[in-house]
Motif scaffolding. Structure first.
Motif, PDB file in Angstrom:
ATOM      1  N   GLY A  39       0.830  -1.203   0.000  1.00 51.56           N
ATOM      2  CA  GLY A  39       0.000   0.000   0.000  1.00 51.56           C
ATOM      3  C   GLY A  39       0.860   1.247   0.000  1.00 51.56           C
ATOM      4  O   GLY A  39       2.082   1.182   0.225  1.00 51.56           O
ATOM      5  N   PRO A  40       0.229   2.409  -0.234  1.00 48.60           N
ATOM      6  CA  PRO A  40       0.977   3.675  -0.281  1.00 48.60           C
ATOM      7  C   PRO A  40       1.792   3.963   0.982  1.00 48.60           C
ATOM      8  O   PRO A  40       2.827   4.612   0.901  1.00 48.60           O
ATOM      9  CB  PRO A  40      -0.124   4.717  -0.452  1.00 48.60           C
ATOM     10  CG  PRO A  40      -1.236   3.993  -1.112  1.00 48.60           C
ATOM     11  CD  PRO A  40      -1.184   2.595  -0.596  1.00 48.60           C
ATOM     12  N   SER A  41       1.341   3.462   2.147  1.00 45.69           N
ATOM     13  CA  SER A  41       2.104   3.760   3.363  1.00 45.69           C
ATOM     14  C   SER A  41       3.328   2.869   3.487  1.00 45.69           C
ATOM     15  O   SER A  41       4.134   3.037   4.405  1.00 45.69           O
ATOM     16  CB  SER A  41       1.212   3.630   4.590  1.00 45.69           C
ATOM     17  OG  SER A  41       0.604   2.368   4.591  1.00 45.69           O
ATOM     18  N   SER A  42       3.477   1.913   2.592  1.00 44.54           N
ATOM     19  CA  SER A  42       4.674   1.062   2.587  1.00 44.54           C
ATOM     20  C   SER A  42       5.643   1.482   1.502  1.00 44.54           C
ATOM     21  O   SER A  42       6.598   0.769   1.203  1.00 44.54           O
ATOM     22  CB  SER A  42       4.284  -0.401   2.336  1.00 44.54           C
ATOM     23  OG  SER A  42       3.325  -0.819   3.270  1.00 44.54           O
ATOM     24  N   GLY A  55       8.657  -1.469   1.497  1.00 42.13           N
ATOM     25  CA  GLY A  55       9.049  -2.351   2.589  1.00 42.13           C
ATOM     26  C   GLY A  55       8.170  -2.131   3.803  1.00 42.13           C
ATOM     27  O   GLY A  55       7.156  -1.437   3.713  1.00 42.13           O
ATOM     28  N   PRO A  56       8.561  -2.701   4.943  1.00 41.00           N
ATOM     29  CA  PRO A  56       7.766  -2.532   6.164  1.00 41.00           C
ATOM     30  C   PRO A  56       7.612  -1.043   6.517  1.00 41.00           C
ATOM     31  O   PRO A  56       8.544  -0.266   6.323  1.00 41.00           O
ATOM     32  CB  PRO A  56       8.588  -3.261   7.230  1.00 41.00           C
ATOM     33  CG  PRO A  56       9.464  -4.202   6.479  1.00 41.00           C
ATOM     34  CD  PRO A  56       9.740  -3.559   5.169  1.00 41.00           C
ATOM     35  N   GLU A  57       6.453  -0.684   7.030  1.00 42.59           N
ATOM     36  CA  GLU A  57       6.141   0.733   7.251  1.00 42.59           C
ATOM     37  C   GLU A  57       7.142   1.464   8.135  1.00 42.59           C
ATOM     38  O   GLU A  57       7.522   2.593   7.866  1.00 42.59           O
ATOM     39  CB  GLU A  57       4.740   0.869   7.869  1.00 42.59           C
ATOM     40  CG  GLU A  57       3.642   0.617   6.861  1.00 42.59           C
ATOM     41  CD  GLU A  57       2.261   0.812   7.450  1.00 42.59           C
ATOM     42  OE1 GLU A  57       2.114   1.647   8.367  1.00 42.59           O
ATOM     43  OE2 GLU A  57       1.328   0.110   7.013  1.00 42.59           O
ATOM     44  N   GLN A  58       7.535   0.788   9.221  1.00 41.98           N
ATOM     45  CA  GLN A  58       8.497   1.400  10.149  1.00 41.98           C
ATOM     46  C   GLN A  58       9.791   1.791   9.440  1.00 41.98           C
ATOM     47  O   GLN A  58      10.368   2.835   9.689  1.00 41.98           O
ATOM     48  CB  GLN A  58       8.898   0.346  11.167  1.00 41.98           C
ATOM     49  CG  GLN A  58       8.349   0.448  12.532  1.00 41.98           C
ATOM     50  CD  GLN A  58       9.278  -0.346  13.457  1.00 41.98           C
ATOM     51  OE1 GLN A  58      10.216   0.213  14.030  1.00 41.98           O
ATOM     52  NE2 GLN A  58       9.030  -1.639  13.589  1.00 41.98           N
ATOM     53  N   VAL A  59      10.246   0.863   8.602  1.00 40.14           N
ATOM     54  CA  VAL A  59      11.504   1.056   7.886  1.00 40.14           C
ATOM     55  C   VAL A  59      11.351   2.188   6.875  1.00 40.14           C
ATOM     56  O   VAL A  59      12.216   3.061   6.746  1.00 40.14           O
ATOM     57  CB  VAL A  59      11.915  -0.264   7.183  1.00 40.14           C
ATOM     58  CG1 VAL A  59      13.183  -0.076   6.367  1.00 40.14           C
ATOM     59  CG2 VAL A  59      12.084  -1.372   8.213  1.00 40.14           C
TER      60      VAL A  59
END
Lengths: 480, 480
Positions: free
Chosen positions: B177-180, B335-339
C-alpha cells in the motif's frame, strides 16, 4: 488497510492479492500480534470486494497460521510464527544507521503539516495562495513546445539553469560563472553534500545560536559538531570569534546573514565586512545561506558575503524554495570550481542530479523574468502579513513577550517574558488546533522563544491563532 | 572565461563586474598563479564589451596585485598574495570529507557522456530517441490544466504517485500500500538512505560480484564493507551463503535479480526461492534492486523477491529512470512501514523530498497507462538493438571474446579471451572516439570484461563502434 485495494486488472486472483497484502503487513510487523482485524463485512467494504473473496483470503491466512479467530473476539493477528521469523528483518535496523533521526518534534511537525485542519503559525514556506500557480502553469505550457530533457543532466546540473542562476547571482553582486555553480535538489542538500564531502569527521562548525541548522542533523550525522555563537541586533557577534574558532577547532562558519532563520535578524554591512576580515585572517571558510535574501520587505539587504569574497572563502547557498516553489526542489551552491566539482561528484553518487523537469522549469522561470516579478509581488504580500502579525502581537502579547520587527524573510522571533516548558506548550497548542515551531528546535536549551511565521497562515488565521496562542501562554504562565 | 558574461541590466558597472569575476576566479584558485590571460582585444570579444572596459577592469586588478604584465609575456595571474590568502579556503577541503569520490574513471565517464562526438558503448540509460519525449509533452500539457503542487510534499512523497506505484507493484506480484512506499529522487538515493539510515557502521553487505554497486560509493562511504558472491548462469550462487554471511558478519544482501547490472543475468525462479529461504533462515535482510525488471525482452522474469517475502525481509527498489526518463529522477522503495518511515525521515533531512513536478508527471504517466504502453514499445526497440549487437559481436568478436544473450535489460557482459589492461583500453578507445564501461568499474580486480550496452548507441553507431572496438582489442592483445 484503507490505503490499499486489490487491482482488478492484475492477472493475480483478487483473493490472492488480498492474502498477499495481509501476509506482508503481518510478516513485516506493520500489523502486530493480537491486532484485531475488521469484520468480514467491513473488510469487504474497505477493499471493494465480495465478502466471499474476503472469506477465501482469510481462510488462506488462517491456514498459514497468520491469523486466528478468538471466541467472541473476532479475527486477530496470530503471533508465534511471526515473532520467530522477523528476527533478522529490516525492522531490526530502524534504530541503526549513522544518520540521526529528526527530533521527535520535527518529525511530528513534518507529518502534522499535512493536516489541513491545523493552523500553522511557524511554518517556513509561503502559503499556497502566495505561490505562483498560474504563472508556473504558463511556464509548463511553454515547455510543451520545447525539447524536454528526459535524459540525465550534466554533473553540475543543466547549463541553461546555471546560466540563469549566474545572472541572478550577478544582480546581488556575486560574479560566478556556470562552472562555479552546482544545481542542488534544494539548498538543504548543499548542507548534506558539504558535510559528507568536504568536512573531516569531528570537525567543528561555528554558527549563530539559535539556528535553523540545529533543527536538522546533516552536520551532526556526519560527525561534525556545532558550536553556537551569540547574536545581537546587527547579526552574528564577531567579537571573540578568534578564541571560539581556536577552542572549537572550527572547520567552517555557517551563517544566514539576511533574515536569519529563526530570528529574522539582518546582519548589517559593517558586520559583514568585519566577519569577512576576521574569517579571512583566521583561514576559516564560510558557508553562507542566502535562502531568504531576496525576501526583503523594507529595503534590500547589503550585498551577500560571497560578493565580498576575494579568496574562495565563501560557499553561497541559494534556493527557489522560499519564493517560487518549495516543491520544485531547486537550489544552488556557488564557490571555487574545484570545490563545486567535488560536491557535484558526491551529488552524482547521491541522487544523480536534480529533476531535469524542475531544472527546465526553473531556468525558464528565471530567464523570462517571472522570478523578479513574482518576488516583487510576494514582498508586497509578505509585508502586509508581517504588519498584520505585528499589530496582532501588539494587541495580544504586550506584557507577555518581546519581539523586534523583521525587515525581511518569514519570521518573528517571539521572546516570552517568562520561561515555559515548550514541549508542553507545543502539545497544548496542538490540541487546540495550532501547530507551533518552538524555540527548542533551534536551540536545545531554549525555553522562551517561538518562531512565528507570517508567510503561511492567512491574515484571518493569524488573527485567530495569535489570540488563541496568547491565551495559552498566559494560562500556562499562571500554572507554572 | 567563456562561460560568464557581465550583465548589462545590473546596477553594478560592467568593469566592476568583470573585475569582481576575475578576482573571484583568481582568489578562489580557479585561475592559478602564472596563468596567462587572453589579450585585451580577445577578452573584450569574449566578454562582449569594449576594450576600454577591459582596460579599466584589468587596471583595478593590477592595482590589487592580482595580475601583472610581463615583458613580452602578456598579462598573467600574480601569485604572492593569493597563495598566502587561500590557506584556509574551501579548496583545502577538497580531499577531506567522509564520502569517497567516484572512481576517476567514473568521474571521467560522467563528464565525457556529455561530449556528443563520443560513441557511448556502455551507457546505462536509453538513447534519447527511445525516450518518450512526445508523450511526456502531452502529459505536461495535461498538467497545465491541473492544480500544480508547488508546496512541499509529504515525507513519503505524493500520495497520488504512491497510489500509482502501489498499483504498478501489484502487477509484478508485490502487494504494498501507499504507506509502505517511499518516493525517491531516483533509486540510487534509496541506497544512500539505507546506508545512512539503517546500517551500523562497519556492517558487511553481500552482493553479486561483479556489481553496479562497486562503481559507486554510497555504502563504502558510510563505512559499510562489500563482499562479493559468485554468479552462475542462474544468478547469484546461494551455495556457501551461510558461511559467507557468518564470516563477513553480513547485515544485508544486495541483489539485482532481473537483468543484472553489469552482467545482464537473470536469476531463475528456483534460485529466487532458494535465496529467500536461505536468507530467511539466516535472518539476513535483502535489498532487491528492480531497476531493470520491466525491461524483459523475451519473456517476463519470475516474480520479484519482494513478492515472495512474507517476513518484511525484503526492501524493493524501483525506478522510472531506465524506461520513462532518467531525468525525472523518480524511484521508490517498498518495505515494512516502520523502515519506510525511518528512510523518509532521513530523506527529509537530505533533500526534503523529490521534485513535486516530477512526482506529478510520474503519477500521471503511470495512471494514464503511458508507462505500460511505452515500456511495451521500448521492449521492441531494445530487442532489435540487442539482436543487432549480438550479430555484430558474432561478426567481430568470434574468437576474441565470449558472451551470453541477455534476455532483458541493457547489457552484454563481454568476456575477453585474453586479459587486458582495461584502463589502457579505456584511454585508447577514448582517443578513437569510443566511451567504454570497463569491467574494473564493477569488480576492481577484473581485467577481462566490458559492459556493452545496446540501449544507447544507434544500430549504425553500434556497427561502427563494435568493429572499431574489436580492432582495438585485437591490436592490444597482440601487444600485451
Amino acid at each position: 488497510m484503507a490505503d490499499w485495494r486489490p487491482d482488478r486488472d492484475s492477472p493475480l486472483p483478487i483473493y490472492a492479492q488480498i492474502a498477499g497484502y495481509f501476509q506482508s503487513k503481518i510478516g513485516g510487523g506493520d500489523w502486530p500480534e493480537g491486532m484485531k482485524l475488521p469484520s468480514q463485512r467491513e473488510l469487504a467494504r474497505q477493499l471493494g470486494v465480495n465478502r466471499s473473496t474476503v472469506v477465501t483470503a482469510l481462510g488462506q491466512l488462517a491456514a498459514l497460521g497468520l491469523i486466528e479467530g478468538r471466541q467472541g473476539g473476532g479475527t486477530r493477528v496470530a503471533g508465534k510464527e511471526r515473532t520467530q521469523k522477523t528476527a533478522g528483518s529490516w525492522n531490526d535496523y530502524v534504530e541503526e544507521g549513522i544518520h540521526y533521526p529528526n527530533l521527535p518534534a520535527v518529525q511530528a511537525i513534518n507529518r502534522l503539516e499535512f493536516r489541513p485542519e491545523l493552523l500553522r503559525l511557524g511554518t517556513g514556506e509561503p502559503a499556497p495562495e502566495l505561490l505562483p500557480g498560474e504563472q508556473m502553469r504558463s511556464i509548463l505550457a511553454e515547455l510543451t513546445r520545447e525539447e524536454l530533457p528526459l535524459a540525465y543532466e550534466e554533473p553540475l546540473g543543466s547549463l541553461r539553469l546555471r546560466r540563469a542562476v549566474s545572472k541572478e547571482l550577478g544582480r546581488t553582486g556575486i560574479q560566478a560563472g556556470p562552472s562555479s555553480i552546482l544545481i542542488l535538489s534544494g539548498a538543504l542538500q548543499g548542507i548534506q553534500l558539504i558535510s559528507l564531502g568536504l568536512l573531516p569527521k569531528g570537525a567543528g562548525v561555528l554558527l549563530e545560536k539559535p539556528s535553523y541548522l540545529y533543527s536538522i542533523h546533516s552536520f551532526q550525522s556526519a560527525g561534525v559538531k556545532l558550536h553556537g555563537l551569540p547574536m545581537d541586533g546587527r547579526g552574528l557577534v564577531t567579537e571573540g570569534l578568534e578564541a571560539q574558532a581556536a577552542r572549537t577547532k572550527a572547520a567552517l562558519l555557517y551563517t544566514i546573514p539576511s533574515f536569519h532563520n529563526p530570528t529574522g535578524m539582518l546582519m548589517d554591512a559593517e558586520r559583514r565586512r568585519e566577519l569577512m576580515e576576521k574569517t579571512a585572517a583566521l583561514g576559516l571558510p564560510v558557508l553562507e545561506d542566502g535562502a531568504y535574501q531576496d525576501l526583503w520587505l523594507d529595503a534590500p539587504p547589503p550585498p551577500p558575503l560571497k560578493a565580498l569574497d576575494r579568496n574562495g572563502q565563501v560557499l553561497h547557498l541559494g534556493t527557489l524554495s522560499k519564493s517560487a516553489s518549495p516543491g520544485l526542489r531547486i537550489g544552488w551552491v556557488a564557490g571555487p570550481e574545484q570545490v563545486i566539482r567535488r560536491l557535484a561528484d558526491i551529488k552524482m553518487q547521491t541522487d544523480y542530479g536534480a529533476s531535469s523537469l524542475s531544472q527546465l522549469a526553473a531556468a525558464k522561470w528565471l530567464e523570462d523574468g517571472c522570478h523578479a516579478r513574482h518576488t516583487g509581488a510576494l514582498r508586497l504580500m509578505l509585508r502586509q502579513r508581517r504588519d498584520v502579525m505585528l499589530e496582532l502581537l501588539e494587541l495580544h502579547f504586550a506584557g507577555l513577550a518581546e519581539w523586534t520587527k523583521p525587515s525581511g524573510g518569514f519570521y518573528v522571533w517571539l521572546r516570552l517574558n517568562k520561561s515555559l516548558p515548550l514541549p508542553k506548550l507545543f502539545r497544548t497548542a496542538l490540541a487546540e488546533g495550532l501547530l507551533l515551531n518552538t524555540g527548542d528546535l533551534y536551540d536545545r536549551s531554549d525555553a522562551r522563544h517561538l518562531r512565528l511565521s507570517y508567510a503561511y497562515a492567512s491574515p484571518s488565521g493569524l488573527e485567530q491563532g495569535i489570540a488563541k496562542l496568547a491565551e495559552l501562554v498566559r494560562r500556562m504562565g499562571r500554572l507554572s
